[in-house]
Design an enzyme around this catalytic site. Structure first.
Site, PDB file in Angstrom:
ATOM      1  CE1 TYR A 195       8.308  -5.036   6.027  1.00 34.32           C
ATOM      2  CE2 TYR A 195       9.822  -4.543   8.652  1.00 34.32           C
ATOM      3  CZ  TYR A 195       9.345  -5.535   6.812  1.00 34.32           C
ATOM      4  OH  TYR A 195      11.097  -3.667   6.520  1.00 34.32           O
ATOM      5  CD  GLU A 196       0.923  -8.312   5.590  1.00 31.29           C
ATOM      6  OE1 GLU A 196      -0.451  -7.987   5.465  1.00 31.29           O
ATOM      7  OE2 GLU A 196       0.610  -9.085   4.124  1.00 31.29           O
ATOM      8  CB  SER A 197       5.304 -12.025   8.457  1.00 33.77           C
ATOM      9  OG  SER A 197       6.673 -10.975   9.052  1.00 33.77           O
TER      10      SER A 197
END
Lengths: 235, 282, 282, 235
Positions: free
Chosen positions: A50-52
């Site tokens: 996930y880009e987080s």
């Protein structure tokens, strides 16, 4: 169990394209559903990024946002956002990236920026986010998008990300893949027909000579999918 | 660094016209500090953030911002930001200038800012319409000849983040999803950190970012100061609030009424939470 | 990734003529892997490391290296590296080409390599004689006009690091002073990680670097494989060994005798340690 | 307690120049001794930063290397080496950097690379390490170097780092500071005289008109210093 929604068909079909061990850059919504479904069915070793900053997340419940706490708690590694984009995405370590958009054209270019002119938009959309570099940084881009004339357009209002790496577009009616540089209908879902897809496409949609029919979701797929959704809804 | 009240920190460190970044990638979004900016009526701010969400919707709707520098502006998992849209589409309450990037470009700009470099380099901004609409340039690799994108460094006047803990000396620790908060503080000329708790001693934790007291200008106690975002280890994300924000923010009057009741007419984060509980009861 | 023997990993993944980085900043230096390179007689290697210490002295003295890319080559806290000096000053046993950088330049080159960028940017290499002697160029900021230094990215054929733990799937965790080991692995085409221990499950630790199994080609069990360097949480740095290395390495014959006895005539890291204990007793 | 070594005088004098709260980039040997002495005496809030990535280290024992485990264990924060050089040194967050070298010239330029020609050196030295960017990245550079003609030279064999930010050179004979761009003897240690310093300098050394005498180490300073050294030796 034989009934299922168009969204369920989309999620199931997308999940089938994920092989065990693939590393996937996952956004929220249908992509997250599809990737988690793959992990619960035929591809338990599918790696969700996930880009987080979470790498190898294994959420029990579907997250509402890409930064939910469970994504960090269940991850193999959590890195900063700059590291995620520099070392992992730009580093060429991600196999598959899912993208959605407000508009797509026949080359697979996507618009998630504005409807109407940029300076005076009719609808200001959220913007590119990770999409511009996901589109060029992963090996294969999978697009999930409901079929509609306002989405499948002959000319984008704005090109947010380029279609060079788009390998498949899964819609609620069927499957499009690039053939000789143009998105072509290669399969329809059970109950849909090519004319519906043509009518919902803003350009003259090419249809493959050997048009296939998608296999409907199996009971096992639907059971796993609904278990995921239920958990998500209960959150 | 000194432990001070959030009111005093905002009063002393944030001026009208400043470039301000309230960072947080879904996690640890500094709502309490943003609400204090609204209470004190800051104007003409240039707001920077990768993922402006409901907090920036509130700041924009209350007329605090002149310009937004961002890469994705939405209500995550819910839909659009109606106050942001209203400002861009209808100039209400004020026109809003946009400087728009990709996430990768914003991240590179943060790293450049923290490194005191004037620009960051990435392989990005290729082929689409964004480069024509934003501040991006190309640099050529002197060894390979490859053309790459260059983004100007972020160098805000004030960087504001929320963290779980500070110790009595003002050393700060945050953990969980850490986003770009370290970079936002280090890139800024001045910085404010709100914290859930002040502890005697910080215990090293997995995946933590530690900011020594001497890189932070003010540490302010603000328990539950990230709500409706969350603080890993303290409380969960209030997903229902994000969903409920959609109808509240759709309508200008309803938005203004909500802001009056829960922000303008409350003095601090404690009263903000009390007002939310009252609203539920009422 | 597979858990394999260090002998097999080196045999399959490291070839004569390769560019190889065995990284470690004082801590977690991969001695066991370096010794295996010596045992297998690798030749013509280009060795990269910020701080080549006694391990690289051994590799150079045994004729494995053709070129060294580095920023500080000494025996930390003790003095010079006599084998490195002998190679540079007297071409013994072979001439050694040098590509010399500053620490900041090497660090930027590692970050660029891990990011798959062709170059790294820093404010450095200013005013001295180094730029004329090494691979460095200038780039101009397209926004401010400032001239900055550009260094070519490190992209080794093989990156080798030592870590405290891997789990049975081959996920790796190292902690303490983490140096540039993550970057060295991510910048390399192939990678080998030696570990102190293989555990059922990695427990998240403060200040840890985690390398998922799918970015590592081989994980090899090598307990005490960082000696005389150290593994935080497992054993301390053998400072006495570093002091003792000075007279051993001063003399070519004494050096060769030591290497024969403790590296060439031992089969692995266990026998290496046994040979050192024998030597103390004898 | 009245007797002390030249090295002790150097360490004490260097430590006196560190004020409470200063952030110091510390190398191994005399700089580490001086900075830790300051922390134990008049500047308990002096922040020690080691290039291995440890920020705010508070070692009980003097480390042998800049990467000893205790530096990490006692630090406020431990960061990667790339972050140390990019965010912290280049980021302009360090007040004082200590440097040593094999040679220094009258402008404070330093050589730690080679003696003799670069391509065919008489002595190959360890190289620049952190020095080139410490020299331009910190506000004040402090040099610790024993006085000798082979070290204080009229022309360096190689310029590893530039002297622009050199504020003081502490030797075993006295103190040099830049005056009108040239290192000038401004103080001598007790028992030393300017002629000794002149004789040990390879250029015609300027001597300040108001030459001071350094205060000798106090009993408190020597006690704290020797406690540190004893611990270091026992390690």
């Amino acid at each position: 169990m034989s009934g299922y929604t168009p969204d369920e068909m989309m999620a199931v079909e997308a999940s089938r394209r994920l092989a065990d061990g693939m590393v996937c850059f996952v956004g929220i919504g249908l992509p997250s559903l599809a990737a988690n479904l793959a992990r619960r069915t035929h591809a338990p070793g599918c790696v969700l990024v996930y880009e987080s900053g979470t790498i190898g997340s294994k959420p029990e419940e579907l997250p509402l946002s890409i930064g939910d706490g469970e994504l960090a708690e269940t991850a193999d590694a959590v890195v900063s956002v700059p590291e995620m984009f520099a070392y992992w995405l730009q580093g060429g370590r991600i196999d598959v990236g899912f993208l959605a958009a407000a508009q797509i054209d026949r080359q697979g270019n996507l618009n998630s920026t504005v409807i109407g002119p940029y300076e005076k938009p009719r609808v200001r959309l959220p913007g590119g986010g990770g999409a511009p570099e996901i589109a060029i940084g992963v090996r294969d881009v999978f697009v999930l998008l409901r079929h509609a004339r306002r989405a499948f357009v002959s000319a984008l209002d704005f090109t947010t990300s380029v279609g060079d790496n788009v390998r498949v577009v899964v819609t609620d009616l069927g499957i499009l893949e690039p053939v000789a540089g143009e998105l072509t209908l290669v399969a329809v879902h059970p109950g849909a027909d090519p004319d519906q897809a043509r009518a919902a496409t803003g350009w003259e949609l090419r249809v493959s000579d050997d048009l296939r029919e998608t296999a409907p979701p199996t009971d096992a797929e639907l059971t796993a999918l609904r278990a995921l959704r239920t958990k998500g809804a209960a959150a | 660094m000194a432990v001070v009240s959030l009111r005093d920190a905002v009063r002393e460190l944030v001026r009208d016209g400043d470039v301000v970044a309230l960072e947080g990638f879904t996690h640890l979004i500094p709502y309490a500090a943003g609400h204090e900016l609204i209470r004190q009526g800051r104007r003409d701010l240039t707001l920077i953030r990768m993922t402006p969400d409901v907090l920036y919707d509130q700041l924009i709707g209350m007329g605090c911002a002149r310009k937004l520098v961002f890469s994705w502006g939405g209500n995550p998992g819910v839909g659009p930001l109606h106050r942001l849209r209203d400002a861009v589409e209808h100039c209400w309450p004020l026109p809003l200038e946009l400087e728009e990037h990709s996430h990768a470009g914003m991240a590179a700009a943060w790293v450049a800012g923290a490194s005191r470099l004037p620009f960051g380099v990435l392989r990005g901004y290729r082929g689409g319409d964004l480069p024509a609409r934003t501040r991006v340039a190309t640099v050529t690799c002197p060894f390979t000849g490859e053309e790459l994108a260059a983004v100007p460094a972020h160098r805000p006047d004030v960087g504001i983040v929320h963290a779980q803990q500070a110790d009595r000396h003002g050393n700060v620790q945050l953990w969980g999803i850490v986003g770009v908060q370290k970079e936002a503080v280090l890139a800024s000329a001045r910085s404010i950190v709100t914290v859930e708790e002040i502890v005697d001693e910080l215990q090293p934790r997995p995946n933590a970012v530690v900011l020594p007291s001497w890189v932070v200008d003010a540490v302010c106690l603000a328990p539950r100061g990230a709500h409706p975002s969350y603080a890993h280890g303290y409380y969960d994300r209030d997903n229902e609030f994000y969903v409920a924000w959609d109808p509240i923010s759709r309508d200008r009057d309803r938005f203004l009424d909500w802001m009056r009741r829960h922000v303008l007419e409350t003095a601090d984060v404690g009263q903000y939470h009390a007002s939310l509980e009252e609203a539920v009861v009422a």
